[in-house]
Design a protein around this motif. Structure first.
Motif, short mmCIF file in Angstrom:
data_model
loop_
_atom_site.label_atom_id
_atom_site.label_comp_id
_atom_site.label_asym_id
_atom_site.label_seq_id
_atom_site.Cartn_x
_atom_site.Cartn_y
_atom_site.Cartn_z
N TYR A 80 74.89 -23.46 18.07
CA TYR A 80 75.48 -22.12 18.19
C TYR A 80 76.84 -22.06 17.49
O TYR A 80 77.11 -21.15 16.71
N ALA A 81 77.68 -23.06 17.76
CA ALA A 81 79.01 -23.10 17.14
C ALA A 81 78.93 -23.33 15.64
O ALA A 81 79.67 -22.72 14.85
N GLY A 82 78.01 -24.21 15.23
CA GLY A 82 77.85 -24.48 13.79
C GLY A 82 77.37 -23.26 13.05
O GLY A 82 77.84 -22.96 11.94
N GLY A 83 76.43 -22.52 13.64
CA GLY A 83 75.95 -21.30 13.01
C GLY A 83 77.04 -20.26 12.88
O GLY A 83 77.11 -19.53 11.90
N PHE A 84 77.93 -20.19 13.90
CA PHE A 84 79.05 -19.26 13.85
C PHE A 84 79.97 -19.58 12.68
O PHE A 84 80.39 -18.69 11.93
N ALA A 85 80.29 -20.87 12.51
CA ALA A 85 81.19 -21.29 11.43
C ALA A 85 80.57 -21.02 10.06
O ALA A 85 81.21 -20.45 9.17
N VAL A 86 79.32 -21.43 9.88
CA VAL A 86 78.66 -21.25 8.59
C VAL A 86 78.44 -19.77 8.31
O VAL A 86 78.54 -19.32 7.16
N GLY A 87 78.16 -18.98 9.34
CA GLY A 87 77.93 -17.55 9.16
C GLY A 87 79.13 -16.83 8.57
O GLY A 87 78.98 -15.91 7.76
N ASN A 88 80.34 -17.22 8.99
CA ASN A 88 81.54 -16.62 8.41
C ASN A 88 81.62 -16.88 6.91
O ASN A 88 81.94 -15.99 6.12
N TYR A 89 81.33 -18.11 6.53
CA TYR A 89 81.39 -18.49 5.11
C TYR A 89 80.32 -17.74 4.31
O TYR A 89 80.60 -17.19 3.24
#
Length: 199
Positions: A80-89
């Motif tokens: 969940y946290a990784g998807g949030f970070a990559v989603g911003n990029y």
């Protein structure tokens, strides 16, 4: 020898691999939509922003629902946290590729700007030029509003005709009237004679 893939259907494999991947990619999708929504709001796109928000919240509800089903799963939380970070990029990359909106370019030249001004006009850009005085003497202030996709074209021309010019770029929320090149601009006319690379 046949490849044994029966493990894919195992509940443990699903909970440790498949579900975290689904959460990860769902989070990328919803944060990407969220990033675009914020950008659209900042640019005053009243219809596009809520349209994107609709899909954003649906995907978010699906992702957060899966996490809450097994709130103690460290793998799901990391996904969940990784998807949030990559989603911003990813959202920023998508917005840059779409190149939506207008920008104001301000150019200050310390040398003769006639060639640059004529080159910009010949390429279909609306140019406003003003005489001014800078720290080291007379300068020319050049203003033009362009589509984001045309920024690189203008900057290349600045580097060609006045490589030492100072320029700034700012977002434009809205614009009316004036001379902003259309989506499909006329090809630039060839400049001959004295219209060559400047000082």
């Amino acid at each position: 020898m046949a490849l044994d893939i029966s493990f894919i259907g195992e509940p443990e494999f699903f909970s440790l691999v498949v579900l975290p991947l689904l959460i990860f990619f769902a989070r990328i999708a919803d944060v990407t939509f969220g990033t675009l929504r914020i950008i659209f709001i900042s640019r005053g796109m009243k219809l596009l922003a809520p349209f994107v928000a609709f899909f954003e919240i649906i995907i978010w509800l699906v992702a957060i629902g899966q996490v809450f089903q097994d709130i103690g799963s460290v793998v799901n939380i990391i996904a969940y946290a990784g998807g949030f970070a990559v989603g911003n990029y990813v959202g920023i990359l998508v917005e840059e590729r779409m190149a939506i909106g207008l920008n104001l370019i301000r150019i200050i030249t310390q040398y003769d700007a006639e060639e640059l001004i004529l080159a910009l006009k010949s390429d279909g850009f609306g140019v406003t030029a003003v005489d001014a005085n800078g720290k080291h003497g007379p300068v020319k202030l050049i203003f033009l509003v362009v589509k984001r996709k045309d920024i690189s074209t203008v900057i290349k021309m600045v580097h060609q005709y006045n490589p030492n010019a100072f320029y700034t770029i700012a977002d434009v929320r809205s614009a009316k009237g004036g001379d902003i090149p259309h989506l499909y601009r006329k090809p630039r006319k060839r400049l001959t004679g004295r219209f060559r690379k400047g000082k």
